[in-house]
Design an enzyme around this catalytic site. Structure first.
Site, PDB file in Angstrom:
ATOM      1  N   ARG A  62      30.458  41.613 -29.909  1.00 34.70           N
ATOM      2  CA  ARG A  62      29.724  40.320 -30.014  1.00 34.70           C
ATOM      3  C   ARG A  62      30.617  39.250 -29.000  1.00 34.70           C
ATOM      4  NH1 ARG A  62      30.082  35.245 -32.230  1.00 34.70           N
ATOM      5  NH2 ARG A  62      28.253  34.262 -33.009  1.00 34.70           N
ATOM      6  N   GLU A  63      31.943  39.343 -28.959  1.00 38.32           N
ATOM      7  CA  GLU A  63      32.803  38.621 -28.256  1.00 38.32           C
ATOM      8  C   GLU A  63      32.879  39.138 -26.749  1.00 38.32           C
ATOM      9  OE1 GLU A  63      33.449  35.215 -29.135  1.00 38.32           O
ATOM     10  OE2 GLU A  63      32.506  35.778 -31.079  1.00 38.32           O
ATOM     11  N   GLY A  64      32.350  40.106 -26.650  1.00 39.19           N
ATOM     12  CA  GLY A  64      32.449  40.605 -25.155  1.00 39.19           C
ATOM     13  C   GLY A  64      33.872  41.210 -24.885  1.00 39.19           C
TER      14      GLY A  64
END
Length: 131
Positions: free
Chosen positions: A54-56
């Site tokens: 989700r945070e890359g």
């Protein structure tokens, strides 16, 4: 949520240029100041199987260990910082709204006002940062 964490010696900045809209995304930068944020205790599986993606991480962001003040105690926490920082740029309106919505009722009013003023100031900058 286990409380509100306070991270000293860092500031919240918008140094990640989105590949979707070219606008700023949140980052913490070690430049003095103080960052407030919600702190959660989550299982390692959720960190590995959900939050990293989700945070890359590991492409746009990297996991970083920091020491925060949480409920009056120094506590180790994991956060995500931008790997390749750009000049700071304004976030899109919906992203700004979501940050402020999540902060309301949890973070200090003083911090929220400073954060809003900072984001408002970025809107008045020319594209590419400060003059």
């Amino acid at each position: 949520m286990v409380g509100v964490g306070v991270l000293d010696s860092y500031s919240l900045r918008f140094t990640r240029k989105s590949t979707v809209d070219g606008m700023g995304r949140a980052d913490i930068v070690e430049e003095g100041g103080q960052v407030e944020g919600k702190a959660y205790e989550i299982p390692v599986e959720a960190l590995k199987n959900y939050l990293y993606q989700r945070e890359g991480a590991p492409f746009a962001y990297r996991a970083t260990f920091v020491t925060i003040k949480l409920n009056g105690n120094d506590t180790q926490a994991i956060t995500f910082t931008v790997k390749n920082k750009n000049e700071e740029m304004a976030p899109p309106a919906d992203y700004e709204k979501e940050i402020l919505r999540g902060a309301k009722g949890y973070l200090s009013e003083d911090y929220i006002l400073k954060l809003k003023a900072h984001m408002d100031g970025l809107k008045n900058q020319p594209v590419g940062g400060m003059e």
